[in-house]
Design an enzyme around this catalytic site. Structure first.
Site, PDB file in Angstrom:
ATOM      1  N   PHE A  42       0.852  -0.989   0.343  1.00  0.00           N
ATOM      2  CA  PHE A  42       0.037  -0.088  -0.033  1.00  0.00           C
ATOM      3  C   PHE A  42       1.135   1.155   0.229  1.00  0.00           C
ATOM      4  O   PHE A  42       2.138   0.795   1.037  1.00  0.00           O
ATOM      5  CB  PHE A  42      -0.799   0.351   1.057  1.00  0.00           C
ATOM      6  CG  PHE A  42      -2.183  -0.598   0.960  1.00  0.00           C
ATOM      7  CD1 PHE A  42      -2.827  -0.765   1.100  1.00  0.00           C
ATOM      8  CD2 PHE A  42      -1.625  -1.888   1.641  1.00  0.00           C
ATOM      9  CE1 PHE A  42      -3.909  -2.138   0.996  1.00  0.00           C
ATOM     10  CE2 PHE A  42      -3.030  -3.504   2.139  1.00  0.00           C
ATOM     11  CZ  PHE A  42      -3.712  -2.939   1.432  1.00  0.00           C
ATOM     12  N   ASP A  43       0.720   2.344  -0.776  1.00  0.00           N
ATOM     13  CA  ASP A  43       0.786   3.592  -0.189  1.00  0.00           C
ATOM     14  C   ASP A  43       0.473   4.037   0.053  1.00  0.00           C
ATOM     15  O   ASP A  43      -0.958   3.543   0.716  1.00  0.00           O
ATOM     16  CB  ASP A  43       1.040   4.107  -1.389  1.00  0.00           C
ATOM     17  CG  ASP A  43       1.451   5.678  -2.277  1.00  0.00           C
ATOM     18  OD1 ASP A  43       2.878   5.694  -1.812  1.00  0.00           O
ATOM     19  OD2 ASP A  43       0.522   7.013  -1.781  1.00  0.00           O
TER      20      ASP A  43
END
Length: 681
Positions: free
Chosen positions: A368-369
């Site tokens: 995930f960013d």
């Protein structure tokens, strides 16, 4: 039509898609051939007529009393009705250089007639045509689910021109037109609200179940100049449904370029993109079909080994050809992929073909960013620490002046919150902006060079270093989970600005649900300081956070994770994360309805800016993958049973009945995907 398709298409470098899917081609050919008096039911009507003639002919033959030749005449009529569309499709395939099941069935039916087995040949054509009619009718259900998207946008719009309102076709709308949308009407174009307030049901495009409140933009000229910064509370999409208030909307895209039009185009293209399983079945058929033909030829010579007439050997050979035809195998994967893509589109998720759909179904690791994915993506100023004799007002004035020409999320936050604190103070204009990706910016105010960015930018690559006082302020703010931006003007350290981007409210629940779905490895990637990354990771329930990452570092990290987990998905905004997403097995972009880049670059696009849609698409992918495997087991299992059964004496009629039944079964099984509910919020 309101939703014309744009001609430009952007494709990811790592995408392994094949637009030459023969089932797509065959499906469109089938639809064209079957247009007629009875419309989409034509083949079914002809098939039922064939069955009726077969029944009457069989009764005349068995009961007696009818003139000689009546039963044969009825069987011939049944041949014509049952073979009408089969002959047309066979010739169409032969013209394309393909030898498919239609031709095999005609050969088998002709062979039965030559042998005098008219009833059995007519039964073969009846069952084959009935199976095909039901199969195409069932497949039409999935296709209609996609076609329904194209009908969401209205064909006309009420536009204000020269002080008057007039109704025009949506194709005649131009960018800058102001349209009027009355209560409870569908919106005809993408744009932003310039007057009025209402709630808009965006479910047709984004899949959001709750209507979203909309209000006019504060500055229409700014929204017109930079549409990418329009707030979601003012941005609207074609095909969505207005609530109880009237709205005036300025058009930002032509009819063929709306988000809905592009989604329809991309979903239609996705039908023709082969999944890994489909490519495997294609390769399998290349070897399997010649082997069956060789077996059929060998069986023609059975009379040389066993004592039977050539007619019996010929009949057995035809039965084997029918039994071994891989019809169900050919349709097993495309039917499931089509249903999966259609179901996702109805839920506000765009999946670009079978490859990402299947891959996500097997993924066990997700990266995930941080900003805008696990966090709200709306950082706010919490601390202003002036240094070197500067005032808080001076620090903010310089920061706002420089960041007003940048579109980075942190820059937008500084401009928004800083402007509120400064009030009506006039700012010196900034120019000559130079961006250092992932680190900060350089600009000029008057003759002074101004630097704004992360602490790590200073003292490297020709950027002047900051003093100890600034470093101490940075450490203090980072210890409390703040993202820091240093402002330096000339040789002076004007100060440090602290910002915080709160985690999304449902992020922890999403992470927990993904673990339940079998995603065992989840990692957060961030360009922010490691301490800030660790603090956010703890709040959302992750134990692996990687901070201080430049865009190229994220690509390297994805490569390392892919070596460990083999398959990995990357979730981000599709813009700043595009390189990392391209390096992953499956790139998933959030909030794609508001981002052209995300819509084009992602393998899977969550149209709404809602992390809660991620478990839905992961669950749907896993469900679709299980359906594909079930279909493969059924199709291969039936062929494995029928081939030896026909060799030892099973007739053509029963073989066709089981063969067509299995084909219809895999299609109906695939249609169950359209009813998938899963975790859709």
């Amino acid at each position: 039509m309101a939703t014309q398709s744009p001609t430009k298409k952007t494709q990811k470098p790592h995408s392994h898609t094949d637009p030459s899917d023969r089932h797509e081609e065959k499906g469109s050919e089938h639809a064209h051939l079957h247009a007629g008096f009875f419309g989409r039911y034509a083949e079914l009507v002809f098939s039922l007529v064939c069955g009726l003639l077969l029944g009457v002919g069989f009764a005349a033959e068995q009961l007696g009393g009818a003139p000689e030749g009546v039963s044969v005449a009825l069987y011939c009529a049944a041949y014509l009705a049952g073979g009408f569309y089969t002959v047309r499709e066979a010739f169409a395939n032969i013209r394309r250089g393909k030898f498919e099941i239609d031709t095999l069935m005609l050969v088998a039916a002709a062979g039965a007639a030559i042998l005098g087995a008219w009833a059995e040949g007519a039964l073969l054509l009846f069952l084959f045509s009935l199976g095909h009619a039901l199969e195409h009718f069932a497949m039409g259900r999935a296709t209609q689910a996609i076609e329904a998207l194209a009908k969401l946008a209205p064909q006309t719009a009420i536009v204000k021109r020269e002080g008057e309102t007039q109704e025009v076709s949506v194709d005649q709308l131009i960018i800058g037109d102001v349209i009027v949308v009355r209560p409870n009407e569908r919106l005809p174009a993408d744009g932003f609200v310039v007057q009025g307030q209402s709630s808009v049901n965006q479910a047709p495009v984004t899949g959001e179940s709750i209507p979203v409140d909309k209000q006019a933009v504060l500055d229409a000229s700014a929204a017109r100049a930079r549409p990418e910064i329009i707030a979601s509370s003012s941005r609207v999409f074609a095909g969505t449904i207005n609530g109880s208030g009237a709205l005036e909307i300025e058009v930002t895209r032509k009819a063929g370029d709306t988000v809905l039009a592009r989604v329809v185009k991309m979903v239609s293209e996705a039908e023709s993109r082969k999944s890994p399983t489909q490519r495997f079945t294609d390769r399998f058929q290349k070897f399997f079909v010649p082997a069956v033909l060789i077996l059929a030829i060998v069986l023609l010579g059975a009379g040389l080994i066993v004592d039977e007439p050539f007619a019996a050997s010929f009949y057995r050979s035809m039965a084997v050809l029918v039994a071994a035809s891989p019809c169900a195998l050919a349709i097993a994967t495309p039917s499931a992929v089509l249903s999966g893509v259609a179901r996702a589109a109805r839920g506000g998720v765009l999946i670009k073909g079978g490859a990402p759909l299947e891959a996500l179904g097997a993924v066990r690791a997700i990266a995930f960013d941080k900003t805008g994915t696990l966090t709200e993506g709306s950082p706010r100023i919490t601390d202003v620490e002036p240094l070197d004799g500067a005032t808080a007002e001076e620090l903010l004035a310089v920061a706002v002046a420089v960041e007003s020409v940048s579109d980075h999320p942190l820059a937008l936050a500084i401009v928004r919150d800083g402007s509120k604190r400064l009030g009506n103070r006039k700012l010196d204009p900034a120019g000559d902006l130079q961006s250092f990706t992932g680190r900060g910016v350089r600009a000029k105010i008057g003759t002074d060079v101004v630097w704004i960015g992360k602490a790590e930018m200073f003292g490297a690559d020709g950027v002047p270093a900051i003093g100890q006082e600034a470093q101490a302020a940075i450490l203090s703010l980072r210890a409390s989970g703040r993202t820091t931006m240093v402002v330096k003007r000339g040789t002076r350290d004007l100060g440090v600005i602290g910002l915080i981007d709160a985690p999304r409210a449902g992020a922890r629940q999403v992470i927990a649900r993904l673990r339940e779905l079998g995603v065992g490895r989840m990692v957060m990637l961030s360009g922010d300081n490691q301490k800030v990354a660790d603090a956010i990771a703890r709040e959302v329930g992750l134990d692996d956070a990687r901070g201080d990452l430049m865009p190229e570092d994220k690509v390297t990290t994805i490569g390392t994770l892919k070596e460990e987990a083999r398959l990995i998905a990357m979730v981000g905004d599709g813009v700043n994360d595009a390189p990392a997403m391209a390096s992953s097995t499956v790139g998933i972009a959030m909030g794609a309805a508001g981002s052209d880049v995300a819509l084009e670059t992602a393998d899977i696009a969550l149209m709404a800016d809602r992390l809660e849609h991620l478990p839905f698409v992961v669950g749907l992918s896993r469900y679709t993958r299980s359906i594909i495997l079930q279909n493969l087991y059924v199709s291969l299992g039936v062929v494995g049973l029928l081939v030896p059964a026909t060799i030892i004496g099973l007739g053509i009629g029963p073989a066709v009945a089981v063969h067509e039944g299995s084909t219809l079964l895999v299609v109906l099984n695939a249609l169950r995907i359209l009813a998938y509910r899963g975790d859709l919020p």
